[in-house]
Design an enzyme around this catalytic site. Structure first.
Site, PDB file in Angstrom:
ATOM      1  CD  GLU A 102      24.302  37.780  67.132  1.00  0.00           C
ATOM      2  OE1 GLU A 102      24.214  36.733  67.624  1.00  0.00           O
ATOM      3  OE2 GLU A 102      25.446  38.450  67.190  1.00  0.00           O
ATOM      4  CG  HIS A 150      24.426  33.314  64.898  1.00  0.00           C
ATOM      5  ND1 HIS A 150      25.425  32.476  64.567  1.00  0.00           N
ATOM      6  CD2 HIS A 150      24.949  34.873  65.007  1.00  0.00           C
ATOM      7  CE1 HIS A 150      26.656  33.337  64.170  1.00  0.00           C
ATOM      8  NE2 HIS A 150      26.413  34.647  64.634  1.00  0.00           N
TER       9      HIS A 150
END
Length: 193
Positions: free
Chosen positions: A150, A153
């Site tokens: 994550e 990202h």
């Protein structure tokens, strides 16, 4: 409110995200919506860029993974902890272990595909929690993997970037189908026009 997840091919997934402060409009509502969206899509992590907000924010739930594993698998994937449910704001990875491991990863923005990715076994990260309180913590195993995925990202990096060229070539036609919306996901997605 469940949000639509941005599909592979959208430019926002390749953009570096910006820091935010306590004045970011409707931050707590966005965090609530992200949790609902992630659980609705049966995911374990979600970054704000995946719901069309180019900010350094992501959420992780490794507790559900811990719960679904056998005791033997827990020993392999967790390092004495039982997982986390955490919000990460303005996160920065400040250290990672030399020890790495390979495991299968997927992404809600890239449905129907998964691949083995090598990542550090442990990472140390500085971040603000949901209450905007500064935190520094070290995470291991599957929790570290989820956080790193994550966190990537927020840097405009996808797990696909870690794959060998041959594997990326094998994914090419499926990625084109995702870009064009020619796949069916079990959750709401936003595809390129």
């Amino acid at each position: 409110m469940i949000l639509s997840i941005i599909a592979y091919g959208h430019a926002i997934l390749r953009q570096e995200c910006t820091d935010i402060d306590e004045h970011y409009p409707d931050l707590q509502q966005l965090v609530d919506n992200m949790w609902q969206t992630m659980y609705g899509a049966k995911g374990c992590g979600l970054a704000a860029s995946q719901v069309n907000h180019r900010i350094r924010l992501f959420i992780i739930d490794s507790v559900q993974t811990f719960t679904n594993l056998s005791p033997e698998e827990r020993n392999d994937y967790f390092d004495g902890d039982k997982g986390i449910q955490e919000t990460f704001i303005n996160a920065r990875i400040i250290d990672s272990s030399h020890k790495t491991w390979i495991d299968e990863e997927g992404c809600l923005s890239i449905p129907t595909l998964s691949a083995e990715v090598e990542r550090p076994w442990s990472i140390t990260i500085e971040y603000l929690d949901r209450s905007l309180q500064p935190q520094t913590a070290t995470f291991n195993g599957i929790t570290a993997r989820m956080i790193h995925h994550e966190y990537d990202h927020t840097e405009g990096i996808l797990y696909l970037d870690y794959l060998k060229p041959l594997k990326r070539t094998l994914f090419k036609s499926k990625l084109e189908k995702i870009k064009k919306g020619k796949i069916k996901a079990a959750y709401s997605m936003s595809f390129l026009p």
